[in-house]
Scaffold this motif. Structure first.
Motif, short mmCIF file in Angstrom:
data_model
loop_
_atom_site.label_atom_id
_atom_site.label_comp_id
_atom_site.label_asym_id
_atom_site.label_seq_id
_atom_site.Cartn_x
_atom_site.Cartn_y
_atom_site.Cartn_z
N UNK A 234 0.80 -1.22 -0.06
CA UNK A 234 -0.02 0.07 -0.04
C UNK A 234 0.69 1.23 0.01
N UNK A 235 1.87 1.26 0.95
CA UNK A 235 2.74 2.36 0.93
C UNK A 235 3.61 2.64 -0.25
N UNK B 260 2.38 5.68 -3.17
CA UNK B 260 3.08 6.59 -3.48
C UNK B 260 3.63 6.70 -4.89
N UNK B 261 4.20 5.61 -5.27
CA UNK B 261 4.57 5.57 -6.78
C UNK B 261 3.60 5.85 -7.77
N UNK C 268 5.70 -8.55 -1.12
CA UNK C 268 5.19 -7.23 -1.36
C UNK C 268 5.42 -6.77 -2.90
N UNK C 269 6.49 -7.11 -3.62
CA UNK C 269 7.04 -6.53 -4.60
C UNK C 269 6.08 -6.40 -5.83
N UNK C 270 5.50 -7.56 -6.07
CA UNK C 270 4.55 -7.70 -7.26
C UNK C 270 3.17 -7.09 -7.03
N UNK C 271 2.81 -6.99 -5.66
CA UNK C 271 1.60 -6.46 -5.16
C UNK C 271 1.52 -4.73 -5.50
N UNK D 289 -0.68 -2.45 -7.93
CA UNK D 289 -1.22 -1.29 -6.80
C UNK D 289 -0.87 0.12 -7.43
N UNK D 290 0.56 0.21 -7.76
CA UNK D 290 1.02 1.45 -8.50
C UNK D 290 0.25 1.50 -9.67
#
Lengths: 314, 331, 625
Positions: free
Chosen positions: A110-111, A115-116, A189-192, A196-197
């Motif tokens: 999420x973070x 932001x990206x 978390x990388x691919x998620x 999300x980005x």
């Protein structure tokens, strides 16, 4: 809001019923006889009949399902075929590792993703946008477990900043928990984050073209305010729906990433259960995972109702 | 001579689909509508959004079921055909819709679009179909050389011509025109209106022309019907309805459209009664649906629904002002 | 006008992505087919003496724990990857698409039950579904891929269903039903071709996902079984010998990343190039030239001018990437308390004029010339910060569709109060109080209650009143109204026009009223500028314009208006259609449609004494009716 939650809970009931039925049907679909599996080749006819009876295999399928469901509702998921461990206990012992790994990676995604995505959307075609888009595209192509291997190779084996394997429960040592969970959560978390980005970016770009954004700008509100008050809330609406799906993906990914870092979570339990065809264990694991997913869906539904007035029941 | 289309007492009802366990609620889009269209003539159907004019079109096209009433086309009762229209009915009723951008399938060529009705209803061979499609294109003023093009290569007006060509393919007896020009620029609207008029003169097709603009409809309609919230409030010869409206709503609708003459418009504005409560959208609960906005509303209007009274110069209007008894008491 | 299809993927930025992606995938296919000939060693041949060697001349990518050649295993892994992707994706499409189309078209109980099952499957983590299916079928490549196929079929099912549901509501499907096409014909001939584009995109996404999932399953040991070489099993080995031979993890990992990346990038390009609206009309020549400058009359300054626009010129970037001129030689002025109508058909540039004054054209366009003088100050010279102050305080705007110009996520009261707080610096309670007063002022009953409503809870007329209240909250000198009544019913339009008139009397602001409807302009404007193809062709006081139009286009518009004549067909028409920006004729832009056009019209015409026509004195178009 109370009505929304009640509505959602009501809608989940048939879903739970279907999932539980699908899960239970596995017993019927699995090749071979569970009694054979448990006893091996050299069992006597009497032993065979005893096990058969104990498992209730002589009763009709639907009746067995109803009985199983009754017990499951009361928190009894049966006993493993192989080591007479209660399924509930086994799952309860393994679940904290998997859930905390998933939650940590949700947080990271999420973070990072938000932001990206926002940074990219604010200046389409700028270098930030290109970098974020490129990063997101690569991020979605990298297998999480391979990224885990690389992270472990660099930060655990070479630099020795983090442990390469194992999981420290939070209750035992919060710091130890954090350091044991960092690399796996990053890998997971990388691919998620990337997904999300991308979602945030496209939602943001779409929202920024809406009339109400133009109208707010025409009203002389600053660009920053229009973006963070007017646009972001609307852009988050589709993102929230993606989030609920992504949590499911993460939960599944956790099963694999656990393997890289030798974390004793649900993943290894599931693989072992599949290899041994330990039916009650598989059923229990699936059911517990689905309950977690549904709890997450309920949370995102509530969040959705909070940011989208149109979703609230009149 | 009996009319081509006779719609008697037709009601169209939609049912809302609420969540689990709740009962569906009815919404009457059209209530007890009675209309007729003569062979080769045009009926203009006018109303604002939500008046139910498109629901009548959809009912006539068999796209939504009719709740009650009869709907005769060429002597056959369409309302009774619950399982969809048989091909011989289907091919005689065609339609042109409002949005020329979404009404043509972007994945098909103009030739495919125009000849699709022939493929469905006839055994025409490929070569004959192509020739017929070319004829149809010239009939609507397009270059037959454009048969192989896709819809996105045409302007809004040209697309509407393609839609008309497709509707003409089977030589129907009735074409339902649902706001055929409201998405077009003013300078192209009349081109389409003229085209429709010319084809009607030649081929003797009847039109049901649906629009929100009385002035536009008036040009090519023989009769005009005005709808308000599901009710037909007035019906009659086009000139009579346009120049001497009998129902207060028809008057309001005509007055609301500004005149092209600024001087006269200023005058009319000064004379106009200002409405005190703005933007009342829904019908009054009882009595006449228009009674909560009508400047002439009487007590009776709020209790009793007015029947269709005959208007002297032709047609009918559903308003108690036309009741002989009322006229006497008021004068 | 000869519109062409633009092939997006032929553009350089796309080629830069396409070429490497296609090369990677081509290499993969070649390796998969000719693995036995290409690979230097037998991928299964063990050589324990030379185990875990780093890259060398003999073994380019080193050896694994059993001394097997990594390069050979990698090449044979291509075959597995290809088979895996083809099998799983093929099964997913074959199961998902027909069922999805069927339930989407059929609806009812079929749909309800199917979708509940799909939801149930989707709510179980994908890997877990695969694990369970593998538990039933047993391990091994083909079984695992069958499992993945079933898993991903839900994505295709939902895609096909949603496309059918969306297309079913399209007017062309309605048309097909009216023609009498049978349900199966509607589904297969009319709807199916529209599924193809998103389907192709979904296939590329699925291929990528399958490759990742296959690797993952093999990695945890329930996919491809050792000793067979798949990228996933190779990574499994690498994980075990992470500290002894870290290099082992690189070749299979990079192979996976390169393949998945190529497939995904290819999918992105396909999605972009088949997206609707990409195929637009493009000018036959390359860059569009700027319109020639002409010596039009300057705008006469008046005592009480609020706004004076002089020689405004705007370009926008078309979807094809070319810059197209949309406004040229645009000049007009508006005085205090005056309403100027900007009338024109679609594509005439009237809306962009309003946005250009506000400096809100956005990233796609830029003002390239001219002045926008507000109270004697050129807005184009202001800093971004000063311009933000001007917006709302000095110039405000009302848009066409009130339901989209208000933010759906906030109450209407909140949106008015926000402007009062930000622009006038009011406190929360004072802003609240004035908000209610404003809502009351624009004629909405129960203002305090209505302030708490969300935009979607209001009718179009109500929402437009709110938008007007917000625009007037800071008492601006100039109000730009962009087709404010076009989305409304005529009876509501009348009420909103009355409201504008009343408010102008009270607040005394100047108004720029943009509309396509001459009758509306007749009702509300003091003066009117008629626009055609990016320029003003005639400006006149309202009475004069309607009594004696001087430009043939104005005259044509007047007589073509539905209220313009009272007769039966043939109705007066203007032949042809409005040229799109970029397709303007070089001289007089109306000349191609004008009955009076002569050779003199072949050059750019200036706006002289309020009319842009070389023959206006001589022809006196007047009113046809």
């Amino acid at each position: 809001m109370g009505r929304l939650i009640a509505q959602r809970l009501l809608a989940m009931l048939p879903l739970l019923l279907i999932v539980s039925f699908l899960t239970f049907s596995l017993t019927a679909m699995l090749p071979g006889d569970p009694a054979d599996l448990i006893l091996g080749d050299r069992a006597t006819e009497a032993q065979y009949r005893m096990v058969h009876e104990r498992l209730g295999l002589d009763q009709p399928f639907l009746l067995r399902y109803v009985q199983w469901l009754q017990r499951a509702v009361l928190g009894d998921l049966g006993t493993s075929f192989f080591n007479s461990v209660r399924v509930m206990d086994a799952v309860a012992q393994r679940i904290p590792a998997t859930v905390s790994l998933t939650l940590a990676s949700v947080l990271i995604s999420i973070v990072v993703g938000l932001s990206a995505g926002v940074a990219a959307a604010l200046r389409p075609r700028s270098w930030i946008d290109r970098l974020a888009t490129f990063g997101a595209t690569i991020g979605q192509a990298i297998p999480n477990f391979w990224f885990g291997i690389l992270l472990a190779g660099v930060f655990a084996v070479n630099l020795r900043w983090f442990p390469a394997t194992g999981y420290t429960p939070f209750g035992q040592s919060p710091l130890g928990w954090l350091s044991s969970i960092t690399l796996p959560a990053l890998a997971l978390g990388l691919s998620t984050s990337a997904a999300i980005a991308r979602q945030v970016r496209s939602a943001m770009v779409g929202v920024l073209q809406q009339d109400y954004v133009r109208a707010a700008l025409a009203q002389g509100l600053s660009r920053r305010r229009v973006i963070f008050k007017h646009a972001l809330k609307n852009a988050l609406i589709p993102v929230v729906t993606v989030l609920s799906f992504q949590v499911t993906v993460l939960l599944g990914g956790a099963l694999i990433v656990e393997h890289v870092f030798a974390i004793n979570g649900i993943g290894s339990l599931a693989v072992a259960a599949v290899r041994q065809q330990d039916i009650p264990m598989i059923q229990g694991i699936v059911l517990v995972l689905v309950m977690i997913v549904m709890a997450v869906q309920l949370c995102t539904d509530i969040l959705y109702g909070l940011i989208n007035p149109k979703a609230r029941p009149a | 001579m009996s009319d081509l289309v006779e719609i008697v007492d037709v009601t169209v009802t939609y049912w809302s689909r609420p969540g689990l366990g709740l009962r569906p609620k009815p919404f009457h889009a059209v209530k007890n509508a009675t209309l007729a269209i003569a062979t080769g003539k045009t009926l203009g159907l006018v109303g604002e959004s939500g008046s139910g004019k498109s629901s009548i079109a959809n009912a006539l096209l068999g796209l939504v079921p009719v709740g009650s009433g009869t709907m005769r086309f060429d002597g056959q009762d369409l309302a009774a055909m619950t399982g969809g229209y048989p091909p011989e009915v289907r091919k005689r009723i065609q339609a042109v819709f409002q949005d020329p951008y979404s009404s043509l399938n972007g994945a098909m060529t103009v030739e495919q679009i125009v000849s699709e009705p022939l493929r469905v209803h006839t055994e025409t061979g490929a070569e004959d179909r192509r020739q017929r499609a070319a004829e149809l294109l010239s009939l609507v003023g397009l270059d037959p050389a454009h048969l192989g093009r896709y819809p996105h290569e045409f302007s809004g007006g040209q697309r509407q011509r393609i839609a008309i060509a497709s509707a003409l393919a089977l030589q129907p007896r009735l074409i339902v025109l649902d706001e055929p020009v409201s998405a077009l620029d003013v300078s192209t609207q009349n081109q389409i209106i003229n085209l429709l008029y010319e084809r009607q003169e030649e081929l003797g097709i009847a039109y049901l022309l649906i629009a929100h603009d009385l002035a536009l409809v008036h040009h090519i309609s023989d009769r005009i019907a005005v709808m308000y919230l599901g009710h037909i409030v007035e019906e009659g010869p086009a000139d009579r309805v346009y120049h001497a409206p009998a129902h207060p709503y028809t008057k309001a609708l005509l007055d609301a459209v500004p005149l092209l003459d600024p001087e006269r418009q200023r005058q009319r504005r000064a004379e106009r009664k200002r409405e005190t409560v703005p933007d009342l959208p829904r019908a009054a609960d009882r009595g006449c649906a228009y009674s909560n906005r009508c400047p002439f509303a009487m007590n009776r209007c709020r209790v009793e629904a007015p029947p269709a009274y005959a208007v002297q110069e032709g047609g009918t209007a559903a308003c108690f002002l036309l009741d002989e008894n009322e006229k006497e008491t008021r004068t | 006008m000869t519109p062409r299809k633009t092939r997006l993927w032929l553009q350089p930025s796309y080629l830069a992505v396409m070429v490497p992606s296609v090369l990677v995938l081509a290499t993969l296919v070649v390796c998969a087919i000719f693995a036995d000939w290409i690979s230097p060693y037998d991928p299964l041949k063990q050589d324990l003496i030379s185990a875990l060697q780093p890259p060398s001349a003999r073994h380019w990518l080193g050896t694994d724990d059993l001394g097997r050649d990594v390069l050979s295993r990698l090449i044979h892994g291509c075959r597995i990857a290809l088979i895996a992707a083809a099998e799983a994706t093929g099964i997913a499409v074959l199961i998902g698409v027909p069922i999805g189309m069927f339930v989407g078209f059929r609806g009812g109980w079929w749909d309800w039950i199917t979708m509940r099952i799909v939801e149930a499957m989707v709510s179980i983590p994908g890997i877990m579904v695969a694990i369970v299916i593998i538990a039933i079928l047993g391990t091994g490549l083909h079984r695992a891929m069958f499992a993945l196929g079933i898993l991903y079929s839900t994505a295709f099912l939902r895609l096909a269903r949603s496309v059918v549901l969306a297309e079913r509501e399209e007017v062309y499907v309605k048309s097909a039903r009216v023609i009498g096409a049978s349900p199966s014909r509607v589904l297969l001939r009319h709807i199916f071709p529209n599924i193809a584009p998103p389907l192709i995109v979904q296939i590329t996404l699925t291929v990528g996902a399958v490759l990742l999932a296959e690797a993952g399953l093999s990695f945890i040991g329930i996919g491809v079984q050792p000793p067979n070489a798949s990228w996933g099993t190779m990574l499994n080995t690498a994980a075990v010998f992470m500290d002894l031979a870290p290099f082992l993890a690189l070749p299979p990992g990079l192979a996976i990343v390169a393949t998945v990346l190529s497939v995904n990038l290819l999918g992105d390009v396909i999605r972009d190039s088949i997206g609707r609206g990409i195929r637009t009309a493009t000018p036959p020549r390359g860059r569009v030239q700027r319109a020639a400058t002409v010596a039009s009359d300057p705008v006469m300054p008046r005592e009480d001018d609020v706004l004076r626009v002089e020689g405004l010129e705007v370009f926008v970037t078309a979807k094809t990437g070319e810059e197209v001129q949309v406004l040229s030689d645009l000049s007009f002025s508006i005085a205090r308390g005056e309403t100027l109508g900007l009338v024109g058909e679609s594509g005439s540039g009237k809306t962009i004029t309003g946005l250009a004054i506000m400096d809100l054209i956005g990233a796609g366009g830029r003002v390239t010339g001219g002045k926008v003088m507000l109270d004697g100050i050129d807005l184009r010279g202001l800093s971004r910060r000063r311009m933000i102050e001007v917006r709302g305080n000095d110039v405000a705007m009302v848009f066409q569709d009130p339901t989209t110009s208000l933010n759906p996520a906030y109450t209407v009261g909140n949106q008015i109060a926000e402007v009062l707080r930000r622009k006038k610096g009011l406190g929360t309670t004072e802003a609240q109080k004035q908000t209610v007063e404003l809502i009351d002022r624009v004629g909405i009953p129960g203002a305090a209650e209505r302030a708490k409503a969300y935009p979607h809870e209001l009718s179009g007329g109500m929402a437009q009143r709110i938008a007007i209240a917000r625009a007037l909250s800071c008492n601006p000198k100039l109000l730009i109204a962009d087709e404010p009544t076009t989305a409304l019913d005529v009876t509501v339009q009348q009420e909103i026009l009355d409201l504008f008139r009343d408010l102008q009397e009270e607040f005394g602001m100047a108004m720029l009223f943009v509309t396509h409807d001459l009758a509306v302009a007749a009702d509300i404007c003091d003066r009117i500028s008629v626009m055609y193809a990016g320029e003003i062709v005639e400006t006149a006081p309202v009475n004069a314009l309607f009594a004696t139009p001087r430009h043939p286009y104005t005259a044509g518009l007047l007589s073509a208006s539905p209220h313009g004549s009272d007769g039966t067909p043939p109705l007066p028409t203007i032949p042809g259609s409005v040229p799109t920006p970029g397709q303007w004729p070089e001289g007089c832009r109306f000349s191609a449609r004008c009955p009076y056009a002569t050779a003199a019209c072949k050059v750019r015409v200036p706006l002289i004494q309020g009319v842009r026509c070389v023959r206006s004195d001589e022809i006196r178009p007047g009113r046809a009716a």
